[in-house]
Write an enzyme that holds these catalytic residues in place. Structure first.
Site, PDB file in Angstrom:
ATOM      1  N   VAL A 103       0.872  -1.180   0.000  1.00 44.21           N
ATOM      2  CA  VAL A 103       0.000   0.000   0.000  1.00 44.21           C
ATOM      3  C   VAL A 103       0.904   1.223   0.000  1.00 44.21           C
ATOM      4  CG1 VAL A 103      -1.838   1.236   1.199  1.00 44.21           C
ATOM      5  CG2 VAL A 103      -1.784  -1.269   1.265  1.00 44.21           C
TER       6      VAL A 103
ATOM      7  N   GLU B 278       4.361  -7.271   3.252  1.00 45.98           N
ATOM      8  CA  GLU B 278       4.604  -8.010   4.492  1.00 45.98           C
ATOM      9  C   GLU B 278       4.060  -7.263   5.710  1.00 45.98           C
ATOM     10  OE1 GLU B 278       6.701  -7.367   2.070  1.00 45.98           O
ATOM     11  OE2 GLU B 278       7.965  -9.108   1.627  1.00 45.98           O
TER      12      GLU B 278
ATOM     13  N   CYS C 171      11.514  -6.183   5.784  1.00 49.49           N
ATOM     14  CA  CYS C 171      10.426  -7.150   5.919  1.00 49.49           C
ATOM     15  C   CYS C 171      10.926  -8.511   6.398  1.00 49.49           C
ATOM     16  CB  CYS C 171       9.659  -7.245   4.615  1.00 49.49           C
ATOM     17  SG  CYS C 171       8.715  -5.727   4.349  1.00 49.49           S
TER      18      CYS C 171
HETATM   19  N1  THU Z   1       7.676  -4.172  -1.761  1.00 49.07           N
HETATM   20  C1  THU Z   1       6.976  -5.018  -0.970  1.00 49.07           C
HETATM   21  O1  THU Z   1       5.750  -4.884  -0.840  1.00 49.07           O
HETATM   22  N2  THU Z   1       7.651  -5.996  -0.307  1.00 49.07           N
HETATM   23  C2  THU Z   1       8.985  -6.223  -0.435  1.00 49.07           C
HETATM   24  O2  THU Z   1       9.519  -7.062   0.283  1.00 49.07           O
HETATM   25  C3  THU Z   1       9.748  -5.504  -1.438  1.00 49.07           C
HETATM   26  C4  THU Z   1       9.113  -4.244  -1.928  1.00 49.07           C
HETATM   27  C5  THU Z   1       6.959  -3.086  -2.447  1.00 49.07           C
HETATM   28  C6  THU Z   1       7.193  -1.724  -1.862  1.00 49.07           C
HETATM   29  C7  THU Z   1       6.863  -0.826  -3.040  1.00 49.07           C
HETATM   30  O3  THU Z   1       5.458  -0.568  -3.024  1.00 49.07           O
HETATM   31  C8  THU Z   1       7.190  -1.665  -4.253  1.00 49.07           C
HETATM   32  O4  THU Z   1       7.350  -2.985  -3.797  1.00 49.07           O
HETATM   33  C9  THU Z   1       8.441  -1.244  -4.978  1.00 49.07           C
HETATM   34  O5  THU Z   1       9.518  -1.179  -4.105  1.00 49.07           O
END
Ligand code: THU
Length: 134
Positions: A48, A60, A94
């Site tokens: 988000v 996460e 994360c």
């Molecule tokens: N992102 C995640 O949701 N989890 C991760 O472990 C790596 C990165 C998301 C954050 C952002 O919205 C997008 O990926 C690009 O970095």
């Protein structure tokens, strides 16, 4: 840990479904994450984002919120996907979030196959370190 096999296909499907709910208008990089709890529940989350980019919540973050709101417990197996459904490694922050709620021997699907939490976040700082200083 329960001795039944982890159904990775179910986790993958839950991660893909979560990815479909992502709010990622800035990066255009939707992410979905899903995990199996020790008591057999599936928890999941999507990223988000925010106009203030640094406030972005990774998938996460939502997953551990889902875990806690759904009764807590510990994570036994984890799967994270990108927009194409390809396995995505959790970012460093994360890995720490997941470590907090790991079940003993927690497994993660990685780009190199199944690994344990300890392999993905070696020499981790965790709750035990705080106990040592009480
Ligand atoms: N992102 C995640 O949701 N989890 C991760 O472990 C790596 C990165 C998301 C954050 C952002 O919205 C997008 O990926 C690009 O970095």
């Amino acid at each position: 840990m329960a001795d039944t096999e982890v159904d990775w296909a179910v986790l993958e499907a839950a991660a893909v479904a979560a990815m479909g709910k992502a709010y990622a208008p800035y990066s255009k990089f939707p992410v979905g994450a899903a995990a199996l709890t020790e008591d057999g529940r599936i928890v999941s989350g999507c990223n988000v984002e925010n106009a203030s980019y640094g406030l972005t919540l990774c998938a996460e973050c939502a997953l551990v919120g889902d875990l806690h709101m759904g009764g807590g417990g510990r994570l036994r197996a984890f799967y994270c996907v990108d927009a194409k459904g390809n396995v995505l490694m959790p970012c460093g922050r994360c890995r720490q979030l997941l470590y907090e709620f790991r079940a003993p021997g927690m497994q993660l699907m990685t780009t190199q196959g199944i690994k344990t939490m300890d392999q993905v976040l070696p020499d981790a700082f965790g709750p035990d370190n705080l106990e040592e200083n009480l």
